[in-house]
Design a protein around this motif. Sequence first.
Motif, mmCIF file in Angstrom:
data_model
loop_
_atom_site.group_PDB
_atom_site.id
_atom_site.type_symbol
_atom_site.label_atom_id
_atom_site.label_comp_id
_atom_site.label_asym_id
_atom_site.label_seq_id
_atom_site.Cartn_x
_atom_site.Cartn_y
_atom_site.Cartn_z
ATOM 1 N N THR A 1 3.527 -129.351 -100.883
ATOM 2 C CA THR A 1 3.675 -130.622 -101.599
ATOM 3 C C THR A 1 2.410 -131.446 -101.481
ATOM 4 O O THR A 1 1.658 -131.326 -100.518
ATOM 5 C CB THR A 1 4.867 -131.421 -101.032
ATOM 6 O OG1 THR A 1 4.623 -131.678 -99.635
ATOM 7 C CG2 THR A 1 6.167 -130.623 -101.192
ATOM 8 N N SER B 1 1.551 -138.502 -103.810
ATOM 9 C CA SER B 1 1.555 -139.033 -105.176
ATOM 10 C C SER B 1 0.124 -139.276 -105.641
ATOM 11 O O SER B 1 -0.712 -139.786 -104.890
ATOM 12 C CB SER B 1 2.340 -140.350 -105.220
ATOM 13 O OG SER B 1 2.182 -140.975 -106.477
ATOM 14 N N GLU C 1 4.977 -137.621 -114.941
ATOM 15 C CA GLU C 1 5.994 -136.901 -114.178
ATOM 16 C C GLU C 1 5.508 -136.629 -112.760
ATOM 17 O O GLU C 1 6.265 -136.746 -111.786
ATOM 18 C CB GLU C 1 6.338 -135.584 -114.871
ATOM 19 C CG GLU C 1 7.157 -135.741 -116.142
ATOM 20 C CD GLU C 1 7.474 -134.407 -116.783
ATOM 21 O OE1 GLU C 1 6.868 -133.385 -116.374
ATOM 22 O OE2 GLU C 1 8.312 -134.372 -117.697
ATOM 23 N N CYS D 1 3.416 -138.405 -111.166
ATOM 24 C CA CYS D 1 3.342 -139.684 -110.454
ATOM 25 C C CYS D 1 4.700 -140.084 -109.880
ATOM 26 O O CYS D 1 4.774 -140.908 -108.963
ATOM 27 C CB CYS D 1 2.857 -140.791 -111.398
ATOM 28 S SG CYS D 1 1.119 -140.638 -111.882
ATOM 29 N N GLY D 2 5.784 -139.524 -110.420
ATOM 30 C CA GLY D 2 7.125 -139.822 -109.931
ATOM 31 C C GLY D 2 7.804 -140.918 -110.731
ATOM 32 O O GLY D 2 7.166 -141.703 -111.440
ATOM 33 N N ASN D 3 9.149 -140.956 -110.627
ATOM 34 C CA ASN D 3 9.966 -141.974 -111.299
ATOM 35 C C ASN D 3 9.782 -141.980 -112.810
ATOM 36 O O ASN D 3 9.806 -143.031 -113.450
ATOM 37 C CB ASN D 3 9.662 -143.372 -110.742
ATOM 38 C CG ASN D 3 10.023 -143.493 -109.281
ATOM 39 O OD1 ASN D 3 11.036 -142.948 -108.838
ATOM 40 N ND2 ASN D 3 9.182 -144.170 -108.520
#
Length: 269
Positions: free
Chosen positions: A2, A5, A122, A124-126
């Motif tokens: 992983t 961000s 996507e 970047c998240g949320n």
Amino acid sequence: MTHSSPVPTFSARPGPADFFQGLALLLRSWSLIFRTPRLLGLSALCALVTLVALAALAVLLGAYTPELLGWLWTRPEAWYGRIFWYLILTLMFLILFVVGANIVLPVVLAPLQDPLSERTEELCGNYTSPPFQLGPFVQGLLTSVAHTLARIFFLLLGLAVLFPLNLVPVAGNTAWTVLGTLWTMLWLAGEHLAAPMTRHGYRFAEVRRVMRQRWLLCLGFGAGVFVLLWVPILNSFFLPVAVVGGTLLYRGLLVVGNVPPPPSQPIGK
């Protein structure tokens, strides 16, 4: 494995470090592209088209830029005058090349810009890209092209306002090149910040407000993209890096509150 961000961390208030944080967006964009297979695939496709387009543009400007400068300022007979003339010729070629690249490439590659930007968000998240639907896709594509053409108009308008400086030999030509370059750098930042903001329903007035508030950050990002255009081979990735960087710039400004939440498509919904 992983990764953290990719959203950049900006201060909430403008400061001298903004310029260097803007430049650093290019390194962040490169890293994200090369560790994400889907982004790399889209970028490679963009690069192929970009390489052909830039080569054709360079040949075209190489043939006609001397004629344009000769119309504005006849090539001097004296050797020292010719030195200045060829210096101005080089500077004029450079800025016309950048302007030409920013007119042709965004239009030709418009269908790939939103997928690049959406995939970046996507990561970047949320955020979740909406499912593909032909109607919204065509509407979004037409809107993207229309907005790109409108932004190109503002680029050309600014350069046209500065163009009369060329009527003053040497000093005027140099001033037009320097000011035109700065204007193009800021425009580059605005062009690629506006793309994700337009997709989320922001008005262009909001883009202008953000750029006035964080102009040094935008100038750093625009300067980095401008310089990237002159690095052989790497300049074929010019547009993908700019699209990813502009999206990261948007998300970073969103986090610190310089950009309000999206009006029509809230993040995370």
